[in-house]
Design a protein around this motif. Sequence first.
Motif, PDB file in Angstrom:
ATOM      1  N   LYS A 293     -15.780  -8.180  -0.302  1.00  0.00           N
ATOM      2  CA  LYS A 293     -15.241  -7.162   0.607  1.00  0.00           C
ATOM      3  C   LYS A 293     -16.388  -6.346   1.171  1.00  0.00           C
ATOM      4  CE  LYS A 293     -12.135  -3.211   0.654  1.00  0.00           C
ATOM      5  NZ  LYS A 293     -11.090  -2.469  -0.062  1.00  0.00           N
TER       6      LYS A 293
ATOM      7  N   TYR B 264      -1.132  -8.597   9.525  1.00  0.00           N
ATOM      8  CA  TYR B 264      -0.082  -7.691   9.996  1.00  0.00           C
ATOM      9  C   TYR B 264       0.830  -8.387  11.001  1.00  0.00           C
ATOM     10  CZ  TYR B 264      -3.076  -4.333   7.672  1.00  0.00           C
ATOM     11  OH  TYR B 264      -3.828  -3.677   6.720  1.00  0.00           O
TER      12      TYR B 264
ATOM     13  N   ASP C  37      -1.784  -3.948  -4.276  1.00  0.00           N
ATOM     14  CA  ASP C  37      -3.169  -3.568  -4.008  1.00  0.00           C
ATOM     15  C   ASP C  37      -3.565  -2.569  -5.092  1.00  0.00           C
ATOM     16  OD1 ASP C  37      -5.494  -3.401  -1.886  1.00  0.00           O
ATOM     17  OD2 ASP C  37      -5.080  -1.350  -2.524  1.00  0.00           O
TER      18      ASP C  37
ATOM     19  N   SER D  72      -8.984  -4.086  -5.215  1.00  0.00           N
ATOM     20  CA  SER D  72      -9.790  -4.003  -3.990  1.00  0.00           C
ATOM     21  C   SER D  72     -10.843  -2.908  -4.058  1.00  0.00           C
ATOM     22  CB  SER D  72      -8.874  -3.770  -2.777  1.00  0.00           C
ATOM     23  OG  SER D  72      -8.222  -2.522  -2.883  1.00  0.00           O
TER      24      SER D  72
ATOM     25  N   CYS E 271      -8.266   4.686  -3.505  1.00  0.00           N
ATOM     26  CA  CYS E 271      -8.490   5.520  -2.324  1.00  0.00           C
ATOM     27  C   CYS E 271      -7.193   6.132  -1.782  1.00  0.00           C
ATOM     28  CB  CYS E 271      -9.219   4.730  -1.244  1.00  0.00           C
ATOM     29  SG  CYS E 271      -8.478   3.153  -0.870  1.00  0.00           S
TER      30      CYS E 271
ATOM     31  N   PHE F 294      -6.740   1.202   9.257  1.00  0.00           N
ATOM     32  CA  PHE F 294      -6.079   1.208   7.938  1.00  0.00           C
ATOM     33  C   PHE F 294      -6.138   2.589   7.311  1.00  0.00           C
ATOM     34  CE2 PHE F 294      -6.416   1.162   3.334  1.00  0.00           C
ATOM     35  CZ  PHE F 294      -5.394   0.340   2.928  1.00  0.00           C
ATOM     36  N   ARG F 295      -7.283   3.231   7.473  1.00  0.00           N
ATOM     37  CA  ARG F 295      -7.443   4.516   6.768  1.00  0.00           C
ATOM     38  C   ARG F 295      -6.467   5.543   7.305  1.00  0.00           C
ATOM     39  NH1 ARG F 295     -13.928   3.915   5.622  1.00  0.00           N
ATOM     40  NH2 ARG F 295     -13.614   2.064   4.330  1.00  0.00           N
TER      41      ARG F 295
ATOM     42  N   CYS G 203      -6.320  -0.077  -6.324  1.00  0.00           N
ATOM     43  CA  CYS G 203      -7.483   0.693  -5.886  1.00  0.00           C
ATOM     44  C   CYS G 203      -7.085   2.160  -5.966  1.00  0.00           C
ATOM     45  CB  CYS G 203      -7.841   0.312  -4.452  1.00  0.00           C
ATOM     46  SG  CYS G 203      -9.429   1.001  -3.928  1.00  0.00           S
TER      47      CYS G 203
ATOM     48  N   LYS H 116     -12.973 -10.481   3.189  1.00  0.00           N
ATOM     49  CA  LYS H 116     -12.384  -9.398   3.977  1.00  0.00           C
ATOM     50  C   LYS H 116     -13.481  -8.584   4.603  1.00  0.00           C
ATOM     51  CE  LYS H 116      -9.771  -5.269   3.315  1.00  0.00           C
ATOM     52  NZ  LYS H 116      -9.651  -4.177   2.424  1.00  0.00           N
TER      53      LYS H 116
ATOM     54  N   GLN I 263     -18.881  -1.189  -1.548  1.00  0.00           N
ATOM     55  CA  GLN I 263     -18.536  -2.360  -0.733  1.00  0.00           C
ATOM     56  C   GLN I 263     -19.824  -2.988  -0.189  1.00  0.00           C
ATOM     57  OE1 GLN I 263     -15.675  -0.951   2.153  1.00  0.00           O
ATOM     58  NE2 GLN I 263     -14.099  -0.667   0.597  1.00  0.00           N
TER      59      GLN I 263
ATOM     60  N   ARG J 168     -18.267   3.856   2.111  1.00  0.00           N
ATOM     61  CA  ARG J 168     -18.126   3.144   0.841  1.00  0.00           C
ATOM     62  C   ARG J 168     -19.291   2.169   0.595  1.00  0.00           C
ATOM     63  NH1 ARG J 168     -12.966   4.818   0.182  1.00  0.00           N
ATOM     64  NH2 ARG J 168     -11.357   4.312   1.713  1.00  0.00           N
TER      65      ARG J 168
ATOM     66  N   TYR K  77      -8.450 -11.977   4.869  1.00  0.00           N
ATOM     67  CA  TYR K  77      -7.708 -10.770   5.273  1.00  0.00           C
ATOM     68  C   TYR K  77      -8.046 -10.440   6.723  1.00  0.00           C
ATOM     69  CZ  TYR K  77      -5.311  -6.273   4.327  1.00  0.00           C
ATOM     70  OH  TYR K  77      -4.441  -5.208   4.312  1.00  0.00           O
TER      71      TYR K  77
ATOM     72  N   VAL L 235      -7.884  -7.880   9.014  1.00  0.00           N
ATOM     73  CA  VAL L 235      -7.684  -6.465   8.686  1.00  0.00           C
ATOM     74  C   VAL L 235      -7.184  -5.651   9.884  1.00  0.00           C
ATOM     75  CG1 VAL L 235      -9.409  -6.579   6.844  1.00  0.00           C
ATOM     76  CG2 VAL L 235     -10.085  -5.792   9.141  1.00  0.00           C
ATOM     77  N   SER L 236      -6.958  -4.369   9.595  1.00  0.00           N
ATOM     78  CA  SER L 236      -6.355  -3.466  10.574  1.00  0.00           C
ATOM     79  C   SER L 236      -7.108  -3.443  11.904  1.00  0.00           C
ATOM     80  CB  SER L 236      -6.281  -2.058   9.989  1.00  0.00           C
ATOM     81  OG  SER L 236      -7.568  -1.617   9.578  1.00  0.00           O
TER      82      SER L 236
ATOM     83  N   TYR M 281     -12.030  -1.453   9.081  1.00  0.00           N
ATOM     84  CA  TYR M 281     -10.940  -0.835   8.317  1.00  0.00           C
ATOM     85  C   TYR M 281     -10.488   0.494   8.924  1.00  0.00           C
ATOM     86  CZ  TYR M 281     -13.098  -3.870   4.729  1.00  0.00           C
ATOM     87  OH  TYR M 281     -13.663  -4.907   4.046  1.00  0.00           O
TER      88      TYR M 281
ATOM     89  N   PHE N 141       0.857  -1.186   0.000  1.00  0.00           N
ATOM     90  CA  PHE N 141       0.000   0.000   0.000  1.00  0.00           C
ATOM     91  C   PHE N 141       0.889   1.230   0.000  1.00  0.00           C
ATOM     92  CE2 PHE N 141      -2.491  -3.264   2.225  1.00  0.00           C
ATOM     93  CZ  PHE N 141      -3.651  -3.244   1.463  1.00  0.00           C
TER      94      PHE N 141
HETATM   95  C1  PBG Z   1      -8.377  -0.150  -0.250  1.00  0.00           C
HETATM   96  C2  PBG Z   1      -8.216  -1.070   0.903  1.00  0.00           C
HETATM   97  C3  PBG Z   1      -8.698  -0.961   2.217  1.00  0.00           C
HETATM   98  C4  PBG Z   1      -8.171  -2.029   2.915  1.00  0.00           C
HETATM   99  C5  PBG Z   1      -7.412  -2.769   2.026  1.00  0.00           C
HETATM  100  N1  PBG Z   1      -7.473  -2.172   0.788  1.00  0.00           N
HETATM  101  C6  PBG Z   1      -9.506   0.092   2.853  1.00  0.00           C
HETATM  102  C7  PBG Z   1     -10.925   0.272   2.512  1.00  0.00           C
HETATM  103  O1  PBG Z   1     -11.494  -0.424   1.667  1.00  0.00           O
HETATM  104  O2  PBG Z   1     -11.515   1.177   3.080  1.00  0.00           O
HETATM  105  C8  PBG Z   1      -8.365  -2.324   4.375  1.00  0.00           C
HETATM  106  C9  PBG Z   1      -7.296  -3.165   4.995  1.00  0.00           C
HETATM  107  C10 PBG Z   1      -7.280  -3.156   6.479  1.00  0.00           C
HETATM  108  O3  PBG Z   1      -8.181  -2.582   7.154  1.00  0.00           O
HETATM  109  O4  PBG Z   1      -6.352  -3.741   7.041  1.00  0.00           O
HETATM  110  N2  PBG Z   1      -9.609  -0.085  -0.835  1.00  0.00           N
END
Ligand code: PBG
Length: 325
Positions: A198, A315, A121, A168, A125, A207-208, A123, A250, A223, A219, A273, A275-276, A204, A82
């Motif tokens: 997703k 992670y 990745d 993604s 964003c 992550f942001r 995307c 995810k 999503q 989203r 995944y 995630v964060s 998430y 990323f």
């Molecule tokens: C990009 C993306 C995101 C994550 C992975 N790729 C964020 C989102 O969709 O808002 C989240 C990964 C994480 O939370 O660890 N679109």
Amino acid sequence: MPTSLFPHVRLRRLRKTPALRDLVRENAVTMNDLILPIFVEEGIDDPVPVDSMPGIVRIPEKNLAKEIKGIYADGVKAVMLFCVSHKKDAVGSDAWKPDGVLARVIKRAKDAAPELVVIADTCFCEYTDHGHCGVVREGQVDNDATLVNLARQAVNSAQAGADIIAPSAMMDGQIAALRQGLDDAGFTDMPLMAYSTKFASAFYGPFRAAAGCELKGDRKAYQMDPFNGREALRESMLDEAEGADFLMVKPGLPYLDILSKLREATLLPLVAYQVSGEYAMIKFAAAAGAFDEKRIVRETLGAFKRAGADLILSYFARDIAREGF
Ligand code: PBG
């Protein structure tokens, strides 16, 4: 039904010693199964800690080669990349520039450790000034306009040396569009790891901050609704039909039911995944003394395997590489 019950049947017989338990353990996690997500930022001198993800930093682009060598030396075999772009605009054009941060970072990573699998990745964003995953028109992300740009980004990543493209953005038809775009550019052998199911998840959140892609709004128009299970399978099945080489669910732990159903529905390699937000929950709870971090990490990774994942984005992957499972 078992033909014989207690006292003939005693399940504790096979739990008596560590060696017996090892013999009957049904699942294992190895470094062949783990993918480490990393964040790389351009134009900074020092690593920037991500406060909501203790232990995670944004790696300065200039330190990337050293960092990648360390990650690979520790035993990590694949990373999900990323980028934190300083050149955001309305459409995210930095992502398809051959000298943009994404292309540079892929090249540097591959140069530093050619054997390390670099997954891009794919995307927008991280590259748009509004934070949405594509081109915004009249308050909505324009699906088909975004498809065109996703293909440009994927070809740029392929030319820079990425090993796998991982879209993604959750646009309809993105796997077909990327397959076509990559094939037309000569990358017929480039695998597509689809973020196929997703969810629009609050998990998430951290992550942001890590990837610098906070947005106003949400989203939910692209999503998936976290309350939908059948639709979750449709999303992945469509990506398979469009030519995905891997499918993904995810977030991870709250969606093991989806993972397990998808395991029954596809023969493709499946990715989970963690995630964060899942990472943050474990880190903060362990820091508060609520449980043992090392054991929780292994229990959760094992749960993904049990539910049917072949691969896990986590992670914690570098910790496992260092400590063993
Ligand atoms: C990009 C993306 C995101 C994550 C992975 N790729 C964020 C989102 O969709 O808002 C989240 C990964 C994480 O939370 O660890 N679109």
